[in-house]
Design an enzyme around this catalytic site. Structure first.
Site, PDB file in Angstrom:
ATOM      1  N   ASP A   1      -1.986   1.448  -3.821  1.00  0.00           N
ATOM      2  CA  ASP A   1      -2.847   0.377  -4.354  1.00  0.00           C
ATOM      3  C   ASP A   1      -4.276   0.863  -4.542  1.00  0.00           C
ATOM      4  O   ASP A   1      -5.191   0.080  -4.723  1.00  0.00           O
ATOM      5  CB  ASP A   1      -2.797  -0.854  -3.457  1.00  0.00           C
ATOM      6  CG  ASP A   1      -3.288  -0.604  -2.036  1.00  0.00           C
ATOM      7  OD1 ASP A   1      -3.260   0.559  -1.596  1.00  0.00           O
ATOM      8  OD2 ASP A   1      -3.692  -1.568  -1.357  1.00  0.00           O
TER       9      ASP A   1
ATOM     10  N   SER B   1       0.818  -1.209   0.000  1.00  0.00           N
ATOM     11  CA  SER B   1       0.000   0.000   0.000  1.00  0.00           C
ATOM     12  C   SER B   1       0.854   1.261   0.000  1.00  0.00           C
ATOM     13  O   SER B   1       1.591   1.521  -0.943  1.00  0.00           O
ATOM     14  CB  SER B   1      -0.950  -0.029   1.206  1.00  0.00           C
ATOM     15  OG  SER B   1      -1.840   1.054   1.177  1.00  0.00           O
TER      16      SER B   1
ATOM     17  N   ASP C   1      -3.642   6.500  -2.924  1.00  0.00           N
ATOM     18  CA  ASP C   1      -2.462   5.820  -2.394  1.00  0.00           C
ATOM     19  C   ASP C   1      -2.009   4.753  -3.393  1.00  0.00           C
ATOM     20  O   ASP C   1      -2.612   4.586  -4.463  1.00  0.00           O
ATOM     21  CB  ASP C   1      -2.700   5.259  -0.991  1.00  0.00           C
ATOM     22  CG  ASP C   1      -3.770   4.163  -0.940  1.00  0.00           C
ATOM     23  OD1 ASP C   1      -4.335   3.818  -1.990  1.00  0.00           O
ATOM     24  OD2 ASP C   1      -4.021   3.644   0.164  1.00  0.00           O
TER      25      ASP C   1
ATOM     26  N   ASP D   1      -6.884   1.809  -2.957  1.00  0.00           N
ATOM     27  CA  ASP D   1      -8.126   1.504  -2.247  1.00  0.00           C
ATOM     28  C   ASP D   1      -8.580   2.692  -1.399  1.00  0.00           C
ATOM     29  O   ASP D   1      -9.633   2.655  -0.775  1.00  0.00           O
ATOM     30  CB  ASP D   1      -8.000   0.241  -1.393  1.00  0.00           C
ATOM     31  CG  ASP D   1      -6.869   0.308  -0.378  1.00  0.00           C
ATOM     32  OD1 ASP D   1      -6.128   1.291  -0.347  1.00  0.00           O
ATOM     33  OD2 ASP D   1      -6.725  -0.673   0.392  1.00  0.00           O
TER      34      ASP D   1
END
Length: 454
Positions: free
Chosen positions: A244, A98, A242, A246
């Site tokens: 990734d 992440s 961010d 999500d």
């Protein structure tokens, strides 16, 4: 014995290769099959340079465990959630760290129907099973080696997330889009042809070397890229994701970042218009604005312990249409109760277009009615001692321990909790329209907490 320090409360995350490496990835894959009886598993990765090698090892472990593997390639975590449900797979594993620094990597795991795997739902057992010295490096007895296939699920994924908005309500607005050199760019390219927006693209190309810093819009030094671009290009607003993707974060037309707390209220209002009387789940860190909006629209507010595992379970149990955390995780019932930075971006963009108001105007009344401190992190030696100390000092308030310590007074309240992912304690304070009181109580609490800024 294998290092299992990377096993956290909600995922696997650590420094490569000391804590996360190909050996660990292989074992996780094999154990995942053994523990959950998985026969088909979706795998994907973010833009980190160590991702391809970890994916290969993970796929080998899954296949040796008897599972067929569907590799969807470079993607966002929410695309693993979508693909697991869309392809009716028995599980999904995303190789990602992440928003952590470049030398980190890890894995996020879900079971069938994209149900999360956390400490209390299998992650602890996986950690115990992978570290045994006698771990077998051969096929599981009675199982044939699984088949590896590759599949691009971008088109059905984009078709799905577009269902959360009405294209007729959109306008030609100028939006700064900043993926932070993470993975959001290719999805934005796929969405762009369906939308009337003019995108000003900043730090757009996926790049695992992170040339403009770690893709973490929570960091002040990273927010400048979005804020400066909004002002320079006279954009209507900006969105940053961010690594990734999500989570997404909004910047208004003045270059000010919007607290995730107020976006929960904004999204709750959106769903209450669509589904009158529906249930809305939210975390206990900051609550008054959300509760005010939900109750004023005849909805049902439900507080839930923060963290995606708890939020998703609570939403499933209550059939809640939407759930939001002030940390900018937003969950949607029709997205397998999972979080999505892209759906959030689309819905808020639609609200700005259809309202005829600027983003600062949409959230301004919330900020005035319930000003908040924003989350303040402190490094302390013993979080338990600090929590006990504050509970004694503020014993006249109404306290609860749903998540850390929340104490409520008529005109102000605070929440203090130890992080599940970092060695810090987190403070949030809010008042009923009193900014001076907010400043006074925040200062007072920080003096009591002590420690160092994190």
């Amino acid at each position: 014995m294998l290092n299992t320090k990377a096993f956290k409360a909600y995922d696997i995350r650590g420094i490569y290769p000391e804590e996360v490496n190909e050996e660990l990835a292989y074992r996780v894959g094999k154990v995942f099959c053994a523990l959950f009886g998985a026969e088909s598993v979706v795998v994907g990765r973010d833009i980190r340079l160590t991702g391809p090698g970890l994916v290969r090892a993970l796929c080998d472990g899954l296949r040796d465990g008897g599972a067929n593997v569907i590799n969807i390639g470079q993607c966002g975590t929410e695309m693993i959630y979508f693909a697991t449900a869309y392809l009716d797979a028995d599980g999904g594993i995303m190789v990602t760290a992440s928003h952590n620094p470049a030398d980190y990597n890890g894995m996020k795991l879900v079971r069938k129907d994209a149900r999360p795997v956390g400490t209390d739902s299998g992650l602890k057992e996986i950690g115990e099973m992978v570290k045994g010295d006698d771990f077998p490096h051969h096929l599981v007895a009675g199982k044939a080696r699984g088949i590896l296939t590759e599949q691009d699920i971008t088109e059905p994924y984009v078709d799905h997330i577009l269902k959360y908005i009405d294209p007729a309500r959109l306008k030609t607005v100028k939006i700064v889009a900043n993926p932070g050199n993470g993975g959001a760019g290719p999805v934005l390219d796929a969405l762009e042809k369906h939308l009337p927006f003019h995108l000003v693209k900043v730090n757009y190309e996926p790049d695992g070397t992170f040339p403009n810093g770690v893709p973490n819009p929570m960091l002040e030094e990273n927010r400048k890229y979005t804020a400066e671009a909004v002002l320079k290009h006279h954009a209507d607003f900006g969105i940053a994701w961010d690594g990734d993707f999500d989570r997404c974060f909004f910047c208004d037309e003045k270059g000010r970042f919007v607290e995730g707390y107020y976006l929960v209220g904004l999204l709750a209002e959106n769903f209450l218009h669509k589904y009158p009387g529906c249930k809305i789940v939210y975390d206990p860190r900051l609550v008054w604005n959300t509760e005010n909006i939900v109750k004023s629209h005849d909805g049902i507010p439900i507080r839930c312990k923060s963290g995606h595992v708890f939020m998703k379970q609570c939403m499933r149990e209550n059939d809640a249409v939407y759930g939001g955390e002030m940390s900018s995780h937003h969950y949607f019932r029709d997205f397998s109760f999972c979080d999505s930075g892209m759906i959030t971006a689309l819905i808020v963009s639609e609200m700005i277009c259809s309202s005829g108001k600027k983003l600062s105007e949409l959230i301004g009344a919330m900020e005035d009615a319930f000003p908040c401190s924003g989350e303040i992190n402190r490094k302390v030696k013993d979080s338990g001692t600090v929590l006990a100390k504050l509970e004694r000092k503020y014993e006249e308030g109404k306290a609860d321990r749903l998540d850390g310590l929340s104490v409520e007074f008529p005109d102000w309240r605070f929440n203090l909790r130890a992080s599940n992912t970092e060695p810090v304690i987190r403070l949030n304070v809010e008042t009923r329209g009193d900014r001076d009181l907010l400043q006074e109580k925040t200062k007072e609490l920080l003096q009591e907490i002590g420690g160092e800024p994190a």
